[in-house]
Design an enzyme around this catalytic site. Sequence first.
Site, PDB file in Angstrom:
ATOM      1  N   GLU A 179      44.406  29.704  30.668  1.00  0.00           N
ATOM      2  CA  GLU A 179      44.821  28.296  30.396  1.00  0.00           C
ATOM      3  C   GLU A 179      43.618  27.372  30.252  1.00  0.00           C
ATOM      4  O   GLU A 179      43.747  26.397  29.498  1.00  0.00           O
ATOM      5  CB  GLU A 179      45.754  27.818  31.503  1.00  0.00           C
ATOM      6  CG  GLU A 179      47.119  28.488  31.488  1.00  0.00           C
ATOM      7  CD  GLU A 179      47.081  29.958  31.910  1.00  0.00           C
ATOM      8  OE1 GLU A 179      46.195  30.324  32.694  1.00  0.00           O
ATOM      9  OE2 GLU A 179      47.905  30.738  31.413  1.00  0.00           O
ATOM     10  N   ASP A 214      45.002  37.258  30.577  1.00  0.00           N
ATOM     11  CA  ASP A 214      45.717  36.418  31.552  1.00  0.00           C
ATOM     12  C   ASP A 214      44.801  35.270  31.967  1.00  0.00           C
ATOM     13  O   ASP A 214      43.616  35.242  31.603  1.00  0.00           O
ATOM     14  CB  ASP A 214      46.044  37.323  32.759  1.00  0.00           C
ATOM     15  CG  ASP A 214      46.901  36.650  33.821  1.00  0.00           C
ATOM     16  OD1 ASP A 214      47.601  35.667  33.505  1.00  0.00           O
ATOM     17  OD2 ASP A 214      46.866  37.123  34.980  1.00  0.00           O
ATOM     18  N   ASP A 268      54.687  33.537  35.064  1.00  0.00           N
ATOM     19  CA  ASP A 268      55.213  33.910  36.381  1.00  0.00           C
ATOM     20  C   ASP A 268      56.573  33.312  36.683  1.00  0.00           C
ATOM     21  O   ASP A 268      56.700  32.316  37.401  1.00  0.00           O
ATOM     22  CB  ASP A 268      54.206  33.509  37.455  1.00  0.00           C
ATOM     23  CG  ASP A 268      52.868  34.210  37.260  1.00  0.00           C
ATOM     24  OD1 ASP A 268      52.826  35.226  36.534  1.00  0.00           O
ATOM     25  OD2 ASP A 268      51.872  33.735  37.828  1.00  0.00           O
TER      26      ASP A 268
HETATM   27  O1  MIG Z   1      46.761  34.782  39.777  1.00  0.00           O
HETATM   28  O2  MIG Z   1      46.819  39.624  37.494  1.00  0.00           O
HETATM   29  O3  MIG Z   1      50.828  35.847  35.167  1.00  0.00           O
HETATM   30  O4  MIG Z   1      51.380  38.561  35.218  1.00  0.00           O
HETATM   31  O5  MIG Z   1      50.299  40.073  37.351  1.00  0.00           O
HETATM   32  C1  MIG Z   1      47.711  35.695  39.284  1.00  0.00           C
HETATM   33  C2  MIG Z   1      47.756  39.274  38.454  1.00  0.00           C
HETATM   34  C3  MIG Z   1      47.126  36.476  38.148  1.00  0.00           C
HETATM   35  C4  MIG Z   1      49.093  36.157  36.785  1.00  0.00           C
HETATM   36  C5  MIG Z   1      49.916  36.777  35.698  1.00  0.00           C
HETATM   37  C6  MIG Z   1      50.626  37.977  36.239  1.00  0.00           C
HETATM   38  C7  MIG Z   1      49.635  38.959  36.789  1.00  0.00           C
HETATM   39  C8  MIG Z   1      48.773  38.302  37.872  1.00  0.00           C
HETATM   40  N1  MIG Z   1      48.117  37.120  37.302  1.00  0.00           N
END
Ligand code: MIG
Length: 818
Positions: free
Chosen positions: A432, A429, A505
């Site tokens: 980016e 995650d 999200d």
């Molecule tokens: O700043 O890990 O898109 O699926 O549950 C949020 C917490 C960070 C974003 C992800 C989401 C995940 C969440 N993450």
Amino acid sequence: MTPKDDKLEQTNANTSPAELQEEIHHVNNPVLELPTIEKKYLGKVTGFVKEGSSFYFTDGKAKVEIKLFSDEIIRVRLAPEGVFLADFSYATVNVSNGPTSYTMEEREDSYQITTARTACIIRKADFHISFADTEGKVVNQDAKAMHWEENSDFGGYYVYCTKSAPQDEVFFGLGDKASNLNLRGHRVKNWNSDTYSYAFNQDPLYKTIPFYLGVTEGQSYGIFFDNTFKTYFDFAAEQADQTSFWSEGGELQYYYIQGPQMIDVVRRYHQLTGTHYLPPLWAIGYHQCRWSYYPEKMVRDVTTEFRKRQIPCDAIYLDIDYMDGYRCFTWNAKYFPDPRKMIADLAADGFKTVVMIDPGIKVDENYWVFQEGQANNYFCRRGDDYFMEGFVWPGRCQFPDYTNPEVREWWGGLYKGLVEDGVAGFWNDMNEPAVFGRGTFPDDVRHHYDGYRGSHRKAHNIYGMQMVRATYDGLKKLYRDKRPFTITRAAYSGVQRYSSVWTGDNIATWEHLRIGLLQLQRLSVSGLSFCGTDIGGFTGNPDGELYTRWMQFGVFSPFMRVHSAGDTRDREPWSFGPEWEAICKKFIELRYQLLPYIYTAFWQQHKYGDPILRPIAMLEQHIPQNLRREEEFAFGDHIIVSPVLNPGQSSKTVYLPEGDWYYYFDDTAYTGGQEHQVATPLDEMPIFVRGGSIIPEYPIMQYTSETKIPVLTLRLFYAEGRFNSYLYDDQGETFGYENKEYSWKHFIVEGTSDSLKVSQLAEGHYTSYHSQYKIYLIGLSVEVLEMKVDGVLTSVEKDERGSYIVVDPAFKKIVYQA
Ligand code: MIG
């Protein structure tokens, strides 16, 4: 939730929908009133040289390379000063077999290079390049010569390409854009961004897939603009008859891909950028996720509940809270005192455990990952050599430079402990990369870029892809022959070789269910077939109806996972009460029944580059209205679905492509090539099977490896004509398929008004466990008087699902005669 500080560098999440509308629908901009930006255009062609199957044309100074990759793939590159940049790409795999044959002809006004399938024409007077089929029909052509802008803010070039966009042309592709499928009239940007709770038409989002397909006069082609800098595409938005793409750096380099069918283009795009390996069978089951399931007791409670309620599930996820202070590769000992035991117990109950790993490494002198990264100089640095630091979940962080092969190797090895603990899959995650407050890294951050050093401007869009590549490659070694499961949020073209993706999200609204439907179809035609949405919506709270309708769509999402943000209400299939639970259960069961069909679609994706979801446009691109249909889509070869996208909807209009169709729930016959009004009771959704096809089904299981299946059900749908169906099978978790340890069955169904013939061809070294096929005959209007299996008369039986025969899976030919 990402804290935001508007004073720092922008994140696109802050752009309001109103501003976006303006950006997107800003047409007929009065160009002449704008200050003139000094652009240089290619001039008259003065000559060329040839090297192998590459041609270098020049206008005296600039050079253009035309390289024949295959009969259908031609690369164009521009060197404004005559010097090309290093030929390096993270996206492509080495596929240049060259064309089977080609000719080069100099004409009075042009040069024409013709392969067995494609002609590339370079006009002498103005260097316009066009592409035609071998009958001379032009499919795509420059509206302006390729151009560039010098002396931009970093000393390189901004590069531009402008093509004609005939009035009827429609555009598909570009990855995760949350817009209508046809991108005509849109202007989009690629700059991977953490876009929490994004809006319809918001752009950019998390992924950069600079690949599009155009369809004009029934013919399709593709353009892959392989450039990792910030790129832009304008699909006849500013200028109603032109499509442009450009970049804030790097080289103007694109691949033209010949059709004529959209599916051909996508397959060839896959030849160029690779396909997803075959996922382990469990990964295409149902996954339950949440931010976050902790402590251990909660994880056990949820999984126990699934089994108690007999709702199938293969995977349970641990979001960031399983870590010790959000330090990657550690466990929070308070919440998870004995992770190994927990994971083993879950595994014994049929659950795989998937955990999250983020790129931000906590600055902490006592943390081994930070120590190793520091000692080996693995973290990204700014232009002045200070470390790139930013705040993410762990607090102050530094970030590995995944564009360095040595860093990737190290990163891949870090998973060792978690793999030994039994973790079966990993979720990358925030890649980016996302940084609280400032959005992402500043432009001056330096990257290794596999030896082709560059700043973050060049590496930003591939950062996430290289992270999950490091993850995948490391896991592949750690799991030995077992197929890893990985999922990533950020992506660049080619990421499909390493990972599945989800759309980030989203929001628990009906509008977002629709956006998800568009995004998954778009991702699938953009080379990212293994994709899914957060079923139910990440932020906000769905009601039972929205959750259930989304679950129904989820069955036909290649990646099927429920997920939600930390501040939302419970999201398990039983959280909305018994009425909804029963429907969700029925649909999750349907996913498990369809597993052999879905697994076959994944194999076709891996082997041939067939997208798993196919918009109607892809099935019937010769019918102009079909280029704009968005709600119904094909899931694999034979199933059309049209998810219900509105509350309280009791029926909907569904278009079925030409041919014969059967409603999945009761086998009612429908005629294709037209729209139908279909009832949509809550416990059904429009699902249609194409006549002439064979749909394999498993019995309902609680998880994919629960039982061996002695009898495989095949549902054979009658139609007149000749049809192909396929069935893939293997042992489900190793790479044995690379050595043909699989079973590949090809069924040829031939129907006439009073007979039906099924022949079977088999390939591969794997013997499926099932020792019988139970074949249901659906839609035969004539009474079967005689049936022969390999020449031997056999009897037809009946049960509540209809007439069936039981045969040995090794049969070669079945003939039914009225
Ligand atoms: O700043 O890990 O898109 O699926 O549950 C949020 C917490 C960070 C974003 C992800 C989401 C995940 C969440 N993450």
